[in-house]
Design an enzyme around this catalytic site. Structure first.
Site, PDB file in Angstrom:
ATOM      1  N   LYS A  13       0.826  -1.219   0.000  1.00  9.45           N
ATOM      2  CA  LYS A  13       0.000   0.000   0.000  1.00  9.45           C
ATOM      3  C   LYS A  13       0.858   1.267   0.000  1.00  9.45           C
ATOM      4  O   LYS A  13       0.612   2.187  -0.761  1.00  9.45           O
ATOM      5  CB  LYS A  13      -0.906   0.050   1.253  1.00  9.45           C
ATOM      6  CG  LYS A  13      -1.884  -1.096   1.371  1.00  9.45           C
ATOM      7  CD  LYS A  13      -2.845  -0.885   2.546  1.00  9.45           C
ATOM      8  CE  LYS A  13      -2.169  -0.860   3.903  1.00  9.45           C
ATOM      9  NZ  LYS A  13      -1.555  -2.122   4.321  1.00  9.45           N
ATOM     10  N   ARG A  84      -9.232   1.215   8.732  1.00  9.16           N
ATOM     11  CA  ARG A  84      -8.782  -0.136   9.055  1.00  9.16           C
ATOM     12  C   ARG A  84      -9.818  -0.897   9.862  1.00  9.16           C
ATOM     13  O   ARG A  84      -9.598  -2.050  10.208  1.00  9.16           O
ATOM     14  CB  ARG A  84      -7.507  -0.053   9.879  1.00  9.16           C
ATOM     15  CG  ARG A  84      -6.222  -0.379   9.104  1.00  9.16           C
ATOM     16  CD  ARG A  84      -5.120  -0.287  10.104  1.00  9.16           C
ATOM     17  NE  ARG A  84      -3.892  -0.914   9.780  1.00  9.16           N
ATOM     18  CZ  ARG A  84      -2.860  -0.301   9.221  1.00  9.16           C
ATOM     19  NH1 ARG A  84      -2.957   0.930   8.789  1.00  9.16           N
ATOM     20  NH2 ARG A  84      -1.713  -0.938   9.078  1.00  9.16           N
ATOM     21  N   ARG A 119      11.997  -5.842   4.614  1.00  9.51           N
ATOM     22  CA  ARG A 119      11.662  -4.443   4.314  1.00  9.51           C
ATOM     23  C   ARG A 119      12.553  -3.503   5.129  1.00  9.51           C
ATOM     24  O   ARG A 119      12.815  -3.728   6.300  1.00  9.51           O
ATOM     25  CB  ARG A 119      10.193  -4.181   4.669  1.00  9.51           C
ATOM     26  CG  ARG A 119       9.827  -2.714   4.617  1.00  9.51           C
ATOM     27  CD  ARG A 119       8.356  -2.486   4.461  1.00  9.51           C
ATOM     28  NE  ARG A 119       7.597  -2.670   5.685  1.00  9.51           N
ATOM     29  CZ  ARG A 119       6.279  -2.475   5.758  1.00  9.51           C
ATOM     30  NH1 ARG A 119       5.593  -2.160   4.680  1.00  9.51           N
ATOM     31  NH2 ARG A 119       5.648  -2.654   6.891  1.00  9.51           N
ATOM     32  N   ARG A 152      11.519  -1.473  10.568  1.00  7.88           N
ATOM     33  CA  ARG A 152      10.489  -0.953  11.462  1.00  7.88           C
ATOM     34  C   ARG A 152      10.325  -1.871  12.669  1.00  7.88           C
ATOM     35  O   ARG A 152      10.376  -3.083  12.538  1.00  7.88           O
ATOM     36  CB  ARG A 152       9.153  -0.878  10.703  1.00  7.88           C
ATOM     37  CG  ARG A 152       9.019   0.361   9.882  1.00  7.88           C
ATOM     38  CD  ARG A 152       7.822   0.322   8.968  1.00  7.88           C
ATOM     39  NE  ARG A 152       6.600  -0.143   9.623  1.00  7.88           N
ATOM     40  CZ  ARG A 152       5.409  -0.101   9.026  1.00  7.88           C
ATOM     41  NH1 ARG A 152       5.287   0.369   7.811  1.00  7.88           N
ATOM     42  NH2 ARG A 152       4.342  -0.540   9.658  1.00  7.88           N
ATOM     43  N   ARG A 163      -0.126  -8.320  13.723  1.00  7.40           N
ATOM     44  CA  ARG A 163      -0.711  -7.371  12.760  1.00  7.40           C
ATOM     45  C   ARG A 163      -1.598  -8.094  11.746  1.00  7.40           C
ATOM     46  O   ARG A 163      -2.632  -7.576  11.336  1.00  7.40           O
ATOM     47  CB  ARG A 163       0.400  -6.595  12.041  1.00  7.40           C
ATOM     48  CG  ARG A 163       1.058  -5.567  12.968  1.00  7.40           C
ATOM     49  CD  ARG A 163       2.367  -5.051  12.407  1.00  7.40           C
ATOM     50  NE  ARG A 163       2.237  -4.330  11.179  1.00  7.40           N
ATOM     51  CZ  ARG A 163       3.196  -4.251  10.253  1.00  7.40           C
ATOM     52  NH1 ARG A 163       4.356  -4.858  10.431  1.00  7.40           N
ATOM     53  NH2 ARG A 163       3.007  -3.554   9.163  1.00  7.40           N
TER      54      ARG A 163
HETATM   55  P1  AMP Z   1       1.095   0.999   8.759  1.00  8.09           P
HETATM   56  O1  AMP Z   1       2.332   1.782   8.491  1.00  8.09           O
HETATM   57  O2  AMP Z   1      -0.075   1.460   7.936  1.00  8.09           O
HETATM   58  O3  AMP Z   1       1.302  -0.489   8.662  1.00  8.09           O
HETATM   59  O4  AMP Z   1       0.676   1.316  10.279  1.00  8.09           O
HETATM   60  C1  AMP Z   1       1.536   1.010  11.340  1.00  8.09           C
HETATM   61  C2  AMP Z   1       0.758   0.963  12.649  1.00  8.09           C
HETATM   62  O5  AMP Z   1       0.132   2.237  12.898  1.00  8.09           O
HETATM   63  C3  AMP Z   1      -0.391  -0.038  12.706  1.00  8.09           C
HETATM   64  O6  AMP Z   1       0.039  -1.347  13.009  1.00  8.09           O
HETATM   65  C4  AMP Z   1      -1.241   0.568  13.816  1.00  8.09           C
HETATM   66  O7  AMP Z   1      -0.693   0.340  15.101  1.00  8.09           O
HETATM   67  C5  AMP Z   1      -1.131   2.055  13.520  1.00  8.09           C
HETATM   68  N1  AMP Z   1      -2.170   2.488  12.572  1.00  8.09           N
HETATM   69  C6  AMP Z   1      -1.970   3.014  11.330  1.00  8.09           C
HETATM   70  N2  AMP Z   1      -3.139   3.296  10.728  1.00  8.09           N
HETATM   71  C7  AMP Z   1      -4.112   2.929  11.594  1.00  8.09           C
HETATM   72  C8  AMP Z   1      -5.530   2.946  11.560  1.00  8.09           C
HETATM   73  N3  AMP Z   1      -6.200   3.405  10.476  1.00  8.09           N
HETATM   74  N4  AMP Z   1      -6.196   2.477  12.641  1.00  8.09           N
HETATM   75  C9  AMP Z   1      -5.561   2.028  13.722  1.00  8.09           C
HETATM   76  N5  AMP Z   1      -4.226   1.961  13.832  1.00  8.09           N
HETATM   77  C10 AMP Z   1      -3.490   2.415  12.787  1.00  8.09           C
END
Ligand code: AMP
Length: 205
Positions: A13, A84, A119, A152, A163
């Site tokens: 994404k 999400r 990654r 990360r 996750r």
């Molecule tokens: P990502 O980089 O999109 O994988 O997001 C990393 C982390 O940020 C996720 O595992 C959540 O802990 C938090 N996070 C990001 N976007 C959301 C969302 N829309 N709702 C809840 N937690 C989020």
């Protein structure tokens, strides 16, 4: 043009929306990137993210509401990592925001685990690399800005599993949610970045 990217962690994404953002001239809004920045000074948030859990809906919704009042969104935007949960999707509906396309990047779980462990992200400009499929020219350094490349915290194996569980339980129902609205486009995301990007761009064009 308003776009939304759906898909499991590691589906691509972030990478695809970054490329679409450059091509279409509209900003990519990544809730994950915004929270990672905030987590540098917020211990509670850092803990939630490191454990692979989702941030509470009201916190995320408030943050997105604020972000969408900034000037750069006037021509549209790409939501990356939001919504999400069904509560977050309903929030967008209640705000009266309509999307042109929802792109679901569909990837196998084996592929996700393989991708996330290798990654690396630039700690400065957020460019994403992969040690196997897209290595940087100089080890540990970003090609674009020279920033340090990092793994990360939530890309460690145990957190990846958590996750994925969160994704299946809370985010996967959104596929049906947007299918019912008739705006869902499934894209096979098992290929290379270029292939997945081209397929995603076709949806938009
Ligand atoms: P990502 O980089 O999109 O994988 O997001 C990393 C982390 O940020 C996720 O595992 C959540 O802990 C938090 N996070 C990001 N976007 C959301 C969302 N829309 N709702 C809840 N937690 C989020």
């Amino acid at each position: 043009m308003k776009l939304m990217m759906l898909g499991a962690p590691g589906a691509g994404k972030g990478t695809v929306s970054m490329k679409l953002s450059e091509k279409l001239g509209i900003p990519q809004i990544s809730t994950g990137d915004i929270f990672r920045e905030e987590a540098k000074t917020n211990e509670e948030l850092k803990k939630i993210m490191e454990s692979g859990q989702l941030v509470p809906d009201d916190v995320v919704n408030d943050m997105v509401r604020k972000r969408l009042t900034q000037d750069d969104v006037s021509l549209g935007y790409i939501l990356d990592g939001f919504p999400r949960t069904v509560v977050q999707a309903e929030f967008l509906d209640n705000e009266g925001i309509e999307f042109d396309h929802v792109i679901e990047l569909d990837v196998s779980e084996d592929e996700v685990v393989k991708r996330l462990g290798s990654r690396r992200s630039c700690s400065n400009c957020k460019e994403v690399y992969n040690l196997i499929t897209k290595p940087p020219k100089v080890e540990g350094k970003c090609d674009k800005c020279g920033g340090e490349l990092i793994l990360r915290d939530d890309d460690k194996e145990e957190t990846i599993r958590k996750r994925m569980k969160e994704y299946h339980e809370k985010t996967a129902p959104l596929v049906e949610y947007y299918e019912k609205k008739g705006i869902l486009n499934k894209v096979d995301a098992n290929g290379t970045i270029e292939e997945v990007y081209e397929k995603s761009l076709k949806v938009v064009e």
